[in-house]
Design a protein around this motif. Structure first.
Motif, PDB file in Angstrom:
ATOM      1  N   ASP A  86      39.094  49.061  24.867  1.00 12.31           N
ATOM      2  CA  ASP A  86      39.443  48.088  23.831  1.00 12.31           C
ATOM      3  C   ASP A  86      40.942  47.927  23.612  1.00 12.31           C
ATOM      4  N   LEU A  87      41.778  48.519  24.468  1.00 10.51           N
ATOM      5  CA  LEU A  87      43.224  48.392  24.299  1.00 10.51           C
ATOM      6  C   LEU A  87      43.841  47.988  25.644  1.00 10.51           C
ATOM      7  N   ILE A  88      44.466  46.795  25.716  1.00  7.27           N
ATOM      8  CA  ILE A  88      45.134  46.339  26.933  1.00  7.27           C
ATOM      9  C   ILE A  88      46.565  46.875  26.918  1.00  7.27           C
ATOM     10  N   GLY A  91      48.229  37.627  34.589  1.00  4.23           N
ATOM     11  CA  GLY A  91      47.274  36.819  35.326  1.00  4.23           C
ATOM     12  C   GLY A  91      45.927  36.721  34.660  1.00  4.23           C
ATOM     13  N   GLY A  92      45.671  37.499  33.594  1.00  8.05           N
ATOM     14  CA  GLY A  92      44.421  37.422  32.856  1.00  8.05           C
ATOM     15  C   GLY A  92      43.253  38.014  33.621  1.00  8.05           C
ATOM     16  N   ALA A 136      47.068  41.600  37.508  1.00  2.99           N
ATOM     17  CA  ALA A 136      47.059  43.052  37.293  1.00  2.99           C
ATOM     18  C   ALA A 136      46.838  43.335  35.818  1.00  2.99           C
ATOM     19  N   PHE A 137      46.155  44.448  35.556  1.00  6.08           N
ATOM     20  CA  PHE A 137      46.019  44.880  34.156  1.00  6.08           C
ATOM     21  C   PHE A 137      45.689  46.380  34.143  1.00  6.08           C
ATOM     22  N   SER A 157      36.230  42.501  24.779  1.00  6.80           N
ATOM     23  CA  SER A 157      34.967  42.486  24.027  1.00  6.80           C
ATOM     24  C   SER A 157      33.787  42.919  24.882  1.00  6.80           C
ATOM     25  N   THR A 158      33.891  42.759  26.206  1.00  6.31           N
ATOM     26  CA  THR A 158      32.791  43.146  27.105  1.00  6.31           C
ATOM     27  C   THR A 158      33.163  44.298  28.018  1.00  6.31           C
ATOM     28  N   GLY A 159      34.477  44.557  28.221  1.00  2.00           N
ATOM     29  CA  GLY A 159      34.909  45.593  29.163  1.00  2.00           C
ATOM     30  C   GLY A 159      34.794  45.155  30.606  1.00  2.00           C
ATOM     31  N   ILE A 160      34.675  43.857  30.875  1.00  2.00           N
ATOM     32  CA  ILE A 160      34.453  43.339  32.228  1.00  2.00           C
ATOM     33  C   ILE A 160      35.684  42.536  32.663  1.00  2.00           C
ATOM     34  N   PHE A 161      36.122  42.804  33.915  1.00  2.00           N
ATOM     35  CA  PHE A 161      37.194  42.031  34.526  1.00  2.00           C
ATOM     36  C   PHE A 161      36.577  40.973  35.429  1.00  2.00           C
ATOM     37  N   THR A 162      36.958  39.681  35.187  1.00  2.00           N
ATOM     38  CA  THR A 162      36.478  38.557  36.010  1.00  2.00           C
ATOM     39  C   THR A 162      37.651  38.063  36.849  1.00  2.00           C
ATOM     40  N   THR A 163      37.486  38.070  38.168  1.00  2.00           N
ATOM     41  CA  THR A 163      38.578  37.743  39.087  1.00  2.00           C
ATOM     42  C   THR A 163      39.042  36.297  38.905  1.00  2.00           C
ATOM     43  N   PRO A 164      40.323  36.099  38.526  1.00  2.00           N
ATOM     44  CA  PRO A 164      40.820  34.723  38.368  1.00  2.00           C
ATOM     45  C   PRO A 164      41.285  34.112  39.683  1.00  2.00           C
ATOM     46  N   ARG A 165      41.672  34.987  40.657  1.00  2.00           N
ATOM     47  CA  ARG A 165      42.161  34.488  41.952  1.00  2.00           C
ATOM     48  C   ARG A 165      41.578  35.360  43.063  1.00  2.00           C
ATOM     49  N   ALA A 166      41.297  34.747  44.176  1.00  2.00           N
ATOM     50  CA  ALA A 166      40.755  35.497  45.312  1.00  2.00           C
ATOM     51  C   ALA A 166      41.870  36.304  45.963  1.00  2.00           C
ATOM     52  N   GLY A 167      41.523  37.514  46.423  1.00  2.00           N
ATOM     53  CA  GLY A 167      42.516  38.337  47.075  1.00  2.00           C
ATOM     54  C   GLY A 167      42.011  39.757  47.281  1.00  2.00           C
TER      55      GLY A 167
END
Length: 379
Positions: free
Chosen positions: A265-267, A272-273, A243-244, A278-288
C-alpha cells in the motif's frame, strides 16, 4: 479332597468289575443266554446292583464337587482376610515407628530437663551449705536465716520455672531454625539448578542467533550484489521507461488471505505507471523485457510463503519460515525476468502462512522494464 479320590477309586473298581463281568469267565454263559433271547437272572441282578452302586457313586461325586466349590470359596475369603490383615499389620508397624520417633524425642527432652534439675539441685545444695554455715556461725540470726532460706527457696522455685520455660523456648527455636535452614538450602539448590539451565539455554540461543544473523547478512550481500548488477545493466541501457517499487506504510505485522494478492500500500518509487495500490496488481503499460523482484519477511515464530504470479500463472516463489525454537525474523527474495505484453498483470500472491513483517519497508515488490519492445524489436 481325600473323599473325592476315594470315590474316583471306587468308580474305577466298579468299571473294572463291569469289564470283568462282560469280558471274564462268565462271558460265554452270558453270550449264550443273550443269544438264546434271555438274560441270566443272576447277571441281571448283578447289573441292577452295579447300576445302583454307580448312581450312588455319581451322587457322592456331585456332593464332593459341591463341597470342593465351597472349599474354594472359603479359600478366596481366607485370602481376602489375609490381605486385609497384612494391611493392618503394615499400618500397625508404621504407628509403632511413629511412637518410637516420638519416644526418642521425649527421651531427649527428659535428658534436658534432668540436666536442668541437676543444675538447680546443685545451686540449692550450695545455698543449703551456706545456710548451714550461717547456722553454725550464729544462732542469734536464726530467724533471719529462716527468712533468707524461704527467700532462697522461692528464688530456686522461680529459677526452676524460668529454666523450664527457657529450655522449651530454646528447643522450639532450634527446631524452627533447623527447618528454616533446610528450606533455605533446598531453595538455594533449586535456584542454582535453574540458573545453570537458563545460562545454558541463553548460550545456545545466542549462538543460534549469531549464526542466523550471519546467514541473513550473507543472503543480503548476495541479493544486494545481484540488484546492483541489475541496476548497473539498466543504467547502461537506454533507460527504464516503466519502473516502480512498493512497500508498506505501517509497521510490524500485516495479515493477508491465502490465494489472494498481497497489497503493497505504499509506492516508494514509480515511473511510467502501472501499479495499483488498491489491488496490489501491476498492469503492464508498455511491452518489453521486465525484471520482477520481491523480498518478504515472515512474522516472528511464523511463516510467509508467497509466489510471483503473471496472468494467474505462478512463476517463482519466496519461502520465509521461522522455526518456533528460534526467536528471530527470516526473509526470502527472488528475481524473475519475463517478456511482458501490454495489459499483462503481475502480482505477489500468498501461498501459505498469514503474517508478513515490515518495518521501514523490509518487504518490497519491484518491477523494472530493462528494454522496451517497439514494432516487434527490442530497444
Amino acid at each position: 479332597m481325600s473323599s473325592l479320590i476315594t470315590s474316583l477309586v471306587f468308580l474305577c473298581t466298579v468299571f473294572h468289575g463291569i469289564a470283568l463281568l462282560f469280558n471274564g469267565p462268565q462271558s460265554n454263559a452270558t453270550s449264550t443266554s443273550i443269544s438264546n433271547g434271555q438274560m441270566d437272572p443272576a447277571v441281571q441282578q448283578q447289573l441292577h446292583k452295579l447300576q445302583t452302586v454307580l448312581d450312588s457313586a455319581l451322587k457322592d461325586l456331585a456332593a464332593l464337587q459341591q463341597e470342593n466349590r465351597l472349599l474354594q470359596q472359603q479359600q478366596q475369603i481366607y485370602e481376602l482376610k489375609h490381605s486385609a490383615l497384612e494391611l493392618q499389620v503394615q499400618s500397625l508397624k508404621e504407628d509403632v515407628q511413629m511412637l518410637k520417633t516420638f519416644n526418642q524425642t521425649s527421651q531427649q527432652k527428659i535428658v534436658l530437663l534432668e540436666d536442668s534439675l541437676h543444675h538447680v539441685q546443685s545451686e540449692n545444695q550450695i545455698l543449703r551449705d551456706d545456710l548451714n554455715d550461717l547456722n553454725v556461725t550464729s544462732q542469734t540470726g536464726f530467724q533471719e536465716l529462716r527468712i533468707e532460706s524461704h527467700i532462697t527457696n522461692e528464688i530456686v522455685r522461680k529459677i526452676k520455672i524460668q529454666d523450664r520455660e527457657i529450655t522449651n523456648n530454646v528447643s522450639a527455636s532450634l527446631q524452627s531454625q533447623q527447618l528454616q535452614m533446610r528450606y533455605l538450602s533446598l531453595s538455594l539448590l533449586d535456584m542454582q539448578n535453574l540458573t545453570s539451565v537458563i545460562s545454558s539455554r541463553l548460550d545456545d540461543q545466542q549462538n543460534q542467533t549469531m549464526a542466523d544473523i550471519q546467514w541473513l547478512t550473507d543472503i543480503l550481500d548476495t541479493t544486494t550484489a545481484k540488484f546492483n548488477a541489475s541496476l548497473s545493466h539498466i543504467a547502461t541501457s537506454q533507460g527504464p521507461h516503466v519502473a516502480f517499487t512498493a512497500g508498506f506504510s505501517g509497521h510490524y505485522l500485516h495479515s493477508f488471505a491465502v490465494g489472494q494478492p498481497v497489497k503493497f500500500d505504499l509506492i516508494l518509487y514509480q515511473v511510467g505507471g502501472g501499479y495499483d495500490i488498491s489491488t496490489g496488481i501491476f498492469t503492464t503499460p508498455r511491452a518489453g523485457l521486465y525484471i520482477i523482484f520481491s523480498t518478504v519477511v515472515a512474522g516472528r515464530l511464523g511463516s510467509f510463503w508467497s509466489r510471483i504470479v503473471i496472468n494467474g500463472s505462478e512463476k517463482a516463489g519466496m519461502m520465509a519460515h521461522n522455526d518456533g525454537n528460534v526467536n528471530v525474523f527470516q526473509s526470502a527474495s527472488n528475481l524473475f525476468v519475463q517478456q511482458l505484453q501490454v495489459g499483462d498483470r503481475v502480482w505477489i500472491q500468498l501461498h501459505l502462512g498469514q503474517n508478513l513483517y515490515s518495518d521501514i519497508s523490509d518487504t518490497t515488490f519491484s518491477v523494472v522494464m530493462i528494454n522496451c519492445l517497439n514494432d516487434g524489436q527490442m530497444n
